[in-house]
Design a protein around this motif. Structure first.
Motif, short mmCIF file in Angstrom:
data_model
loop_
_atom_site.label_atom_id
_atom_site.label_comp_id
_atom_site.label_asym_id
_atom_site.label_seq_id
_atom_site.Cartn_x
_atom_site.Cartn_y
_atom_site.Cartn_z
N ARG A 97 -3.02 11.95 -12.92
CA ARG A 97 -3.34 10.55 -13.19
C ARG A 97 -4.78 10.14 -12.90
NH1 ARG A 97 1.51 7.63 -12.66
NH2 ARG A 97 0.33 5.85 -11.94
N CYS A 98 -5.67 11.08 -12.73
CA CYS A 98 -7.05 10.76 -12.35
C CYS A 98 -7.71 9.86 -13.39
CB CYS A 98 -7.88 12.03 -12.19
SG CYS A 98 -7.04 13.36 -11.33
N ILE A 99 -7.41 10.12 -14.67
CA ILE A 99 -8.15 9.47 -15.75
C ILE A 99 -7.88 7.96 -15.84
CG2 ILE A 99 -6.50 9.70 -17.69
CD1 ILE A 99 -9.07 10.94 -19.19
N THR A 100 -6.82 7.48 -15.17
CA THR A 100 -6.56 6.04 -15.23
C THR A 100 -7.71 5.26 -14.59
OG1 THR A 100 -5.25 6.15 -13.21
CG2 THR A 100 -4.03 6.20 -15.29
N CYS A 101 -8.35 5.83 -13.60
CA CYS A 101 -9.51 5.16 -12.99
C CYS A 101 -10.82 5.86 -13.35
CB CYS A 101 -9.37 5.13 -11.47
SG CYS A 101 -7.89 4.26 -10.94
N HIS A 102 -10.81 7.19 -13.29
CA HIS A 102 -12.01 7.96 -13.67
C HIS A 102 -11.98 8.14 -15.19
CE1 HIS A 102 -13.06 8.76 -9.48
NE2 HIS A 102 -11.77 8.98 -9.26
N GLU A 103 -12.18 7.01 -15.90
CA GLU A 103 -12.06 7.00 -17.37
C GLU A 103 -13.09 7.90 -18.03
OE1 GLU A 103 -12.33 3.00 -18.82
OE2 GLU A 103 -10.40 2.45 -17.93
N PHE A 159 -6.03 14.63 -0.41
CA PHE A 159 -5.92 13.18 -0.19
C PHE A 159 -5.10 12.52 -1.30
CE2 PHE A 159 -7.40 8.89 -1.09
CZ PHE A 159 -7.46 8.27 0.15
N TYR A 160 -5.45 12.87 -2.55
CA TYR A 160 -4.72 12.27 -3.69
C TYR A 160 -3.30 12.81 -3.77
CZ TYR A 160 -8.83 9.98 -5.68
OH TYR A 160 -9.90 9.16 -5.90
N ASP A 161 -3.13 14.10 -3.46
CA ASP A 161 -1.81 14.71 -3.59
C ASP A 161 -0.79 14.02 -2.68
OD1 ASP A 161 0.05 16.48 -4.62
OD2 ASP A 161 -0.30 17.96 -3.04
N MET A 177 -16.36 9.99 -0.73
CA MET A 177 -15.81 8.66 -0.44
C MET A 177 -16.89 7.75 0.16
SD MET A 177 -12.78 8.90 -1.60
CE MET A 177 -11.16 9.66 -1.58
N HIS A 178 -16.61 6.45 0.15
CA HIS A 178 -17.64 5.48 0.56
C HIS A 178 -18.08 5.68 2.00
CE1 HIS A 178 -14.10 3.36 2.23
NE2 HIS A 178 -14.96 2.88 3.09
N ASP A 179 -17.21 6.32 2.80
CA ASP A 179 -17.55 6.53 4.21
C ASP A 179 -17.79 8.01 4.53
OD1 ASP A 179 -15.01 7.43 3.84
OD2 ASP A 179 -14.10 6.26 5.45
C1 HEC Z 1 -6.43 4.13 -8.68
C2 HEC Z 1 -7.69 4.62 -9.13
C3 HEC Z 1 -8.05 6.08 -8.89
C4 HEC Z 1 -7.31 7.19 -9.23
C5 HEC Z 1 -5.96 7.27 -9.90
C6 HEC Z 1 -8.12 8.33 -8.82
N1 HEC Z 1 -9.27 7.92 -8.26
FE1 HEC Z 1 -10.73 9.09 -7.49
N2 HEC Z 1 -11.64 7.48 -6.70
C7 HEC Z 1 -11.26 6.16 -6.91
C8 HEC Z 1 -12.01 5.30 -6.03
C9 HEC Z 1 -11.89 3.78 -5.95
C10 HEC Z 1 -12.84 6.13 -5.26
C11 HEC Z 1 -13.75 5.69 -4.09
C12 HEC Z 1 -12.85 5.33 -2.93
C13 HEC Z 1 -13.54 5.01 -1.64
O1 HEC Z 1 -14.59 5.58 -1.35
O2 HEC Z 1 -12.99 4.20 -0.88
C14 HEC Z 1 -12.58 7.50 -5.72
C15 HEC Z 1 -13.25 8.63 -5.24
C16 HEC Z 1 -13.12 9.88 -5.80
C17 HEC Z 1 -13.97 11.01 -5.50
C18 HEC Z 1 -15.16 11.00 -4.54
C19 HEC Z 1 -16.40 10.64 -5.29
C20 HEC Z 1 -17.63 10.53 -4.42
O3 HEC Z 1 -18.72 10.51 -4.98
O4 HEC Z 1 -17.52 10.41 -3.20
C21 HEC Z 1 -13.49 12.09 -6.23
C22 HEC Z 1 -14.05 13.50 -6.25
C23 HEC Z 1 -12.35 11.62 -6.96
N3 HEC Z 1 -12.16 10.29 -6.69
C24 HEC Z 1 -11.58 12.40 -7.82
C25 HEC Z 1 -10.34 11.99 -8.29
C26 HEC Z 1 -9.35 12.88 -8.83
C27 HEC Z 1 -9.53 14.37 -9.01
C28 HEC Z 1 -8.25 12.12 -9.12
C29 HEC Z 1 -6.91 12.59 -9.62
C30 HEC Z 1 -6.23 13.50 -8.71
C31 HEC Z 1 -8.58 10.75 -8.78
N4 HEC Z 1 -9.84 10.72 -8.27
C32 HEC Z 1 -7.74 9.67 -8.98
C33 HEC Z 1 -10.30 5.74 -7.79
C34 HEC Z 1 -9.29 6.55 -8.28
#
Ligand code: HEC
Ligand code: HEC
Length: 381
Positions: free
Chosen positions: A228-234, A328-330, A314-316
């Motif tokens: 589901r990554c692409i829902t946010c990382h379009e 983290f996502y898993d 991440m932001h921190d």
């Molecule tokens: C609901 C929306 C959403 C989904 C779904 C999502 N992400 Fe993210 N992703 C974010 C946001 C928002 C952040 C920053 C969060 C923070 O720092 O608090 C982030 C951060 C990241 C980062 C770190 C980027 C950096 O420069 O620090 C990576 C890598 C990443 N996501 C990969 C993925 C992958 C791979 C998936 C699927 C497994 C995924 N994301 C699913 C919203 C999403």
């Protein structure tokens, strides 16, 4: 192109002839303007041009001035920190640190994002508090834990004593003032040229099915499907940056912070930049800008190009590696009342986690080494 080249030679011969006559300032200035013509961004076919403010067109001269400023430590209080200290070409234009370190090793509270491809973002900073690169560039200069200048006026006064800058600003902007707005414009212009494409993933999308390993190809399927990554990382052909430019709470900020108390305090505070650098309050994220309770702990979806180069994440800076990112996502982020609906446990197998990492590694541009070399060749500090 040849004939027009000849025409230019002929014309300049005429101009040399003319210059025997007295020249006024206006003529000299327009000649310099010609030398520093428009700067054309080289974008792959189909990618939409980034929005460039009308009052800050890209020119060769302005980009060059911005490049010098970006690498110049004299923009900081004690001449030790430049933009490039935290957005370093050698670290994917980030810094490899958990949180930013500015003058006198002072630590900030947020992780330094890359400056690559920032021209394409709708808003700058993790909480999106700056609408443009121009606006963004003014922040770190006067941030006490970043570049530490007491004020923009103090910085401008300092730069006016440097003859090459007096000349450089005069040439680019056509006035002798040298202002903070001009400085921000020049730096933003340079940043708009820091765009990288040509990754193995781009070649795969363009039709070269051998450009990605089978594991990375499975990772791309997971990215768009089960994970589901692409829902946010379009991702799409006209905007291929892996972000929706929106703000989501995925649980990163949910540590031992008393959000209710912090949010009550922040609701009436207008110094957003100040709060964004305050330990604790910084974790409120997008809420600092909108004051909407639903935005508590929400941060901007970062783009993912060149992501393998910019750990920690991440932001921190709380996730050390791509491996821990995927874990983290898993497990479904960190549950909290504001957790984004898109985040839930994924049930990935070990092979699937590996495949996603292989995909992320294939997002690194093959053009980066030559960009870094080019900047070094110019002797930027
Ligand atoms: C609901 C929306 C959403 C989904 C779904 C999502 N992400 Fe993210 N992703 C974010 C946001 C928002 C952040 C920053 C969060 C923070 O720092 O608090 C982030 C951060 C990241 C980062 C770190 C980027 C950096 O420069 O620090 C990576 C890598 C990443 N996501 C990969 C993925 C992958 C791979 C998936 C699927 C497994 C995924 N994301 C699913 C919203 C999403
Ligand atoms: C001490 C380290 C440090 C210095 C010096 C620094 N930055 Fe940053 N930069 C950061 C951090 C940390 C953030 C994120 C802050 C936030 O979100 O609140 C950031 C954010 C940015 C962003 C936003 C990127 C995005 O994805 O939202 C840009 C662009 C940027 N900086 C450019 C610059 C420029 C230009 C300079 C020099 C004038 C500069 N930075 C100096 C640490 C630094």
């Amino acid at each position: 192109m040849r004939p027009s080249g000849l025409a230019v030679v002929t014309l300049s011969a005429v101009l040399i002839g003319v210059s025997l006559w007295p020249v006024n300032d206006v003529q000299v200035f327009s000649a310099q303007r010609q030398e520093s013509g428009p700067y054309t961004l080289a974008l792959p076919h189909g990618v939409l041009e980034p929005i460039i403010p009308e009052d800050n067109p890209l020119t060769e001269g302005k980009v060059a001035l911005g490049r010098t400023l970006y690498f110049d430590k004299r923009l900081s209080l004690d001449d030790t920190v430049s933009c490039a200290t935290c957005h370093n070409p050698k670290f994917g234009f980030a810094d490899g640190k958990k949180v930013a370190e500015g003058i006198q090793q002072k630590k900030g509270v947020r992780n330094s994002p890359t400056t690559l491809n920032t021209a394409f973002l709708d808003a700058q900073f993790w909480d999106g508090r700056a609408p443009t690169l121009e606006e963004q560039a003014k922040g770190p200069l006067v941030n006490p834990v970043e570049m530490g200048m007491p004020s923009h006026d103090a910085l401008v006064t300092k730069l006016r004593t440097i003859p090459t800058y007096r000349r450089g600003f005069q040439e680019v902007f056509g006035t002798a003032e040298l202002t903070i707005d001009q400085l921000a414009k020049a730096i933003a212009a340079f940043e708009r040229t820091l765009n990288t494409f040509n990754s193995p993933f781009d070649r795969f999308i363009a039709g070269d099915k051998t450009a990605l390993s089978p594991s990375a190809q499975r990772g791309w399927e997971l990215f768009q499907g089960k994970a589901r990554c692409i829902t946010c990382h379009e991702f799409n052909a006209s905007y291929p940056f892996f972000t929706d430019n929106k703000f989501h709470n995925i649980g990163v900020a949910m540590k031992d912070v008393n959000f209710e108390a912090l949010a009550r305090k922040a609701a009436i505070e207008t110094d957003v930049a100040g709060l964004a650098h305050e330990s604790g309050a910084a974790e409120l994220g997008r809420y600092l800008v909108t004051k909407q309770p639903r935005d508590i702990g929400a941060f901007k979806t970062p783009g993912l190009r060149n992501i393998a180069l910019t750990a920690p994440y991440m932001h921190d800076g709380s996730e050390a590696s791509l491996k821990s990112m995927i874990e983290f996502y898993d497990k479904g982020g960190v549950p909290n009342p504001n957790l984004d609906g898109g985040i839930r446990p994924l049930g990935l197998s070990e092979q699937e986690r590996e495949d996603l990492i292989e995909l992320l590694k294939a997002l690194t541009s093959d053009d980066l080494p030559s960009l870094v070399k080019e900047l070094e060749r110019r002797g930027d500090r």
